[in-house]
Design an enzyme around this catalytic site. Structure first.
Site, PDB file in Angstrom:
ATOM      1  N   THR A 156      -3.061   2.298   0.878  1.00 35.16           N
ATOM      2  CA  THR A 156      -3.772   3.572   0.752  1.00 35.16           C
ATOM      3  C   THR A 156      -3.983   4.233   2.120  1.00 35.16           C
ATOM      4  OG1 THR A 156      -4.889   2.748  -1.198  1.00 35.16           O
ATOM      5  CG2 THR A 156      -5.902   4.610  -0.092  1.00 35.16           C
ATOM      6  N   GLY A 216      -9.215  -3.926   2.856  1.00 34.45           N
ATOM      7  CA  GLY A 216     -10.250  -4.891   3.201  1.00 34.45           C
ATOM      8  C   GLY A 216      -9.779  -5.788   4.324  1.00 34.45           C
ATOM      9  N   GLU A 219      -7.070   0.253  -8.263  1.00 36.50           N
ATOM     10  CA  GLU A 219      -5.928  -0.278  -9.022  1.00 36.50           C
ATOM     11  C   GLU A 219      -5.532   0.641 -10.177  1.00 36.50           C
ATOM     12  OE1 GLU A 219      -4.099  -2.661  -8.005  1.00 36.50           O
ATOM     13  OE2 GLU A 219      -5.416  -3.142  -6.328  1.00 36.50           O
TER      14      GLU A 219
END
Lengths: 647, 647
Positions: free
Chosen positions: B152, B191, B413
């Site tokens: 992303t 993350g 997702e």
């Protein structure tokens, strides 16, 4: 960040808007002068460098957050003092910095001195005698003491008759003896009780001459005025006789109890708070939808046409269907809140001259409007947040905290389900009156007319929708009433029958409230349209229609059940909805511009006026203390040993 | 806290339960042995004093939270290593500490090493060549490096074809040159990218010989392995040729591009993650409803009968109507998730032998089930939170963070609306096939039978409800299909017609999914009932009926629109709902006991097994660092000067 640049998409959106957003701003503020006054007040607070955040509070520890909040609260009230000294609009300053969007922009997590102004002072004003007011209000107003309001206990919230703290009168010493004998009777939740306040209004069960006289308010000192050290807890705390607030019920020095002339007189503050919740819920929703609408005009993603570049996500009809009803809901709640405020003022001035007739109707409307406003605004804000994808999840977007503030309204000042059941009690009586041919109050007049017909043929108009929604409400009221009475006829006692029918009672109450909101919104717009430009009038009408159509479509089950609508009519309603979304699309950014919310109040990189979303997001994350050093100590302390252990 | 005491209300509830909760536990775990294994694993982690919190993380600063999380994550993986060395159930340990309820009990805000295991390693396994797997998997598995997954970008999420980061092959040096040329192309969200990982799989647009070949994965070093200092940002970063993961598409050394044999092969991981989301959503909902149900059995408030003491709030029918459908929804999602997991395993093994036939159906089901599970679990959890009044609002109740974790599933997702529209595309094709007399896949078979009738007469049975819900789904699919084609016939191009019909397409997709869930749930229960005790069988059947009735009642508009149901039938359904709530009432605590969630995973004073709600709440707030000293410094620094200024 590039100075003085405006996002190109927003520029284009602003050129497309059919009306002048300033006209909307003045309309909502109540005139150009009021707008100027508001803007100056906002500037006075928001431009103060002492009040602007160096690091966002999200990065602080809990203790630091509290200390910053106290610091800021003190600055805020010093500034209010300055404004008062200049003779500028008194109460409005308090209202704005305490509860309004300005206040929550300065103190995101709440104002530690909030309850002092919002509950402590008003309770003394409402429930103290003239002498008590003279003594305590001036001290509180001059900030010689800081108060809070201690009602809720660890084990007792909604049902205040169940409070356990006791105040027992001792005529020998002319004192009350306070006790919180159990864990569940601990005072819990009062804002400022922990470290800030040194006095509180404590609500306790009054005992005198061995008899319990129900709950009453008492002034209790919590902390030493000089050292701020806490006084001993609520175990045999003795307070003087005149620390009981005695405007309504009172205890004479000999211990005999004199009842309040009317138990309904204390309703006032409670209803007032609910009126404020309706307005606040609307304003927070307005903030969220401003953020989501501007972001959706700037954000490009995915495709509508395979061959074209990525479109603004505001062009997706599903996105419009998420956001535009929230735009409309803001107006619906705004006008319902304004209506309720007027009724509140009328009824309270009637109260002062002893007229209590309209109090039950006001109470019933305030209950359901508080519940529906809080629930719809919370859901609308969460819809806006989710419509911003991952970026809406970021704390700096301000959407999560806005949701947090509003979803709390669902619970406090009367839990929503409990309030809807209070309205239902009023509606059950109204239906019985209707059956008995008794007169009905204005807000339930429709039960009479609706009872006699099954609805007119579909007409593409808001009045048809209002009539349909009243039909639905009447249908649900009738169903709940019948089911409850069936149970009673079968031998169930009336209290159990009430509980067993409560799902339908809540639904009836919501339906009544929705019908009321649509009607009030429509009437308000009808009144406004002749006095504004044709373009703004058209935009306002479209939003009102959208609210009406969308609300009805969410209730098509009820519509099919309680009216003679056809499936063809439903397809017409769906088409009307789609037409309205398309009609509102070019004005969406203009409408939120018209809300005229200061960027510092928006407090979101996604929703600033200039639309520089990505630049602002980037600037925001660079404030993180974690980003101050290239390597965090945890690498050396924890990660490196793990990496080298070659597990 | 009183040692070894059990709340009296809960004791009574447990005596009332008609079945043995242990039987339910074993059923859900898959046998007594599995239950023991799970309990031991939980004990191994949760009883470790190094992993228990001294102060709740809510009181820490952002930086401290991160450092604590790294510390704990390192301890967790050392402990996993110990388990592996003992030869105990390998992958299940990772699954539980990473994504399961155990993991989120240890690391409330997420595991900084999570993506290393959940995305970095699986991506190399799925998309690396055998040689690449040999090189990187062992390094990653041995924790010589820590990876993350960087897809992303600040400006690009859902629509990954729109990513801007480029990887241009330079045949002269046999290297790829990576660039993130704009602000919107910054990698955002991964993350562990900030401070934890030193490697990443970076997804970028592949350019070779001047042609763009779409997005591909590359391994990129982010930080020095020794010093952990960050490498320069993505501006002309050069990586070796073999750092592109080439199992599927590949670039030869001369720069020529060789396509993947099937672009569908990379679907696997994506679908896998969605299956996991369905299961996780169910488990978080189970946790929330356990908390709310136990609290509602302990909490007394208000009254049903004026003369009786305050009842348990679980006795209010409105409260039952909030909580019991959530109990049932857990089972519905649990069994739908299990079904999807089986199908996923079957289809992926077919894929390996080159069969792709069932992939579109699996994809369509995984899309809508992920969307509906995430949305329903999030809403269910929020309903549970609100059902606990003010105490549900406290961070220590664990309800707000549980909501936060699950509402994020709505977005990541595959954003829910986008996924529902993908399922809708499948359904539109299926409807066309149905009209054309073409064969239909199993999950849309019902379109054929439903098309030919308008529904049988009301029958108080789940099969009647399933048939009704299929009728609703078929009706909505037909309506959307017809409206879209009407637009196309009127000259709207098909892409715009799709967008303009998208509100109805989303609704059709949801209806299809709900019908699927009810059917799957019912079939699962039918299979289970013969093999369990009669008492448990009855309890499971009642929950399944409640889910079916409640789901249908939420869609009565559709029911009236698409079937020949009567208003009398609706009243019967409402009565059935009320009967089921009453029937489930005595088993409610037993059912959540059967979930057998460890108190440390519950992590809520409201929901512990012993029901000592108030004692635990009190113990919780005493942990606040603010309560360590009687007078906070802010009194002397800020409040006292303000008080003395006598404004």
């Amino acid at each position: 960040m590039p100075a003085n640049t405006m996002n190109e998409d927003l520029k284009r959106e602003r050129q497309r808007c059919s009306f002048d957003p300033k006209e909307l701003t003045y309309l909502l503020d109540g005139g150009e002068e009021k707008t100027e006054e508001r803007r100056q007040r906002e500037k006075f607070f928001l431009d103060d460098p002492e009040l602007s955040e160096t690091a966002p509070s999200d990065y602080l520890s809990h203790k630091e957050k509290y200390e910053h909040a106290v610091k800021k609260a003190c600055i805020v009230f010093k500034k209010v003092q300055q404004l008062q000294a200049q003779g500028k609009a008194g109460m409005q300053n308090f209202r704005e910095v305490l509860g309004g969007q300005l206040g929550s922009a300065i103190l995101r997590d709440g104002n530690p001195l909030g309850l002092h102004y919002v509950m402590f002072i008003p309770t003394i004003m409402g429930q103290g005698t003239i002498e008590q007011q003279a003594e305590w209000i001036s001290k509180a107003w001059n900030l010689e003491i800081i108060g809070t309001y201690a009602q809720t206990e660890l084990g007792h919230g909604t049902f205040i008759r169940g409070l356990e703290t006791t105040a027992t009168y001792d005529p020998a010493t002319e004192e009350f003896v306070l006790n919180s004998p159990t864990l569940t009777s601990y005072k819990w939740w009062p804002g400022g009780l922990g470290h800030t306040a040194n006095y509180a209004v404590v609500v306790a069960q009054l005992y005198s001459q061995g008899i319990c006289h129900g709950i009453h308010p008492f002034i209790v000192q919590l902390r030493d005025e000089e050292t701020h050290l806490p006084m001993p807890g609520f175990e045999n705390v003795r307070i003087p006789w005149n620390y009981m607030l005695m405007k309504n019920g009172k205890v004479l020095k000999d211990g005999s109890y004199v009842k309040s002339p009317s138990s309904k007189l204390t309703y006032g503050t409670m209803i007032f708070v609910r009126v404020v919740i309706v307005q606040d819920a609307a304003n927070y929703l307005r903030k969220a939808v401003t953020i989501a609408t501007r972001y959706s005009a700037v954000r490009h993603q995915s495709h509508i046409k395979e061959s074209a570049p990525e479109p603004q996500i505001l062009d997706f009809v599903t996105q419009q269907h998420k956001l535009f009803p929230q735009l409309a809901t803001y107006f619906a709640l705004h006008y319902s809140g304004a209506w309720l405020w007027d009724m509140y003022n009328n009824v309270t001035s009637e109260l002062e001259s002893g007229e209590l007739d309209r109090l039950p109707e006001l109470h019933a409307l305030a209950c359901c409007l508080k519940a529906v406003s809080a629930a719809d605004a919370a859901q609308g804000i969460e819809t806006c947040r989710l419509a911003c994808g991952g970026h809406g999840y970021m704390s700096c977007s301000s959407l999560p905290i806005t949701y947090g503030l509003v979803t709390a309204m669902v619970t406090y000042e009367g839990e929503n389900t409990v309030l809807l059941l209070q309205t239902a009690r009023y509606l059950m009586k109204a239906w019985q009156n209707c059956l008995d041919g008794q007169p009905l109050t204005p807000s339930v007049q429709y039960l009479n007319s609706v009872r006699r017909s099954f609805g007119g043929v579909y007409h593409k108009s808001v009045p048809w929708i209002i009539a349909s929604m009243q039909r639905i409400a009447a249908g649900k009221i009738e169903t709940a009433h019948r089911h409850m009475n069936d149970k009673i006829k079968r031998g169930v006692n009336s209290e159990d029958a009430w509980n067993e029918t409560s799902i339908e009672l809540v639904a009836a109450s919501e339906a009544h409230c929705k019908a009321f909101i649509v009607e009030t919104y429509y009437n308000s717009v009808q009144q406004i349209v002749p006095s504004v430009s044709q373009q703004l009038g058209k935009a306002l009408t479209e939003l009102c229609e959208l609210y009406a159509v969308n609300t009805l479509l969410k209730n098509i089950g009820d519509l099919l059940r309680y009216s003679n609508v056809t499936t063809g009519d439903l397809e017409n309603l769906q088409r009307w909805l789609e037409e309205l979304l398309a009609a509102i699309r070019p004005n969406a950014v203009g409408i939120v511009d018209g809300f005229d919310i200061n960027d510092a109040i928006i407090a979101s990189p996604l929703g600033a006026y200039d639309g520089n979303v990505y630049e602002r997001l980037f600037a925001e994350v660079s404030k993180s203390p974690l980003n101050a050093k290239p390597v965090n100590e945890s690498f050396h302390k924890y990660l490196k040993p793990l990496l080298k252990s070659k597990m």
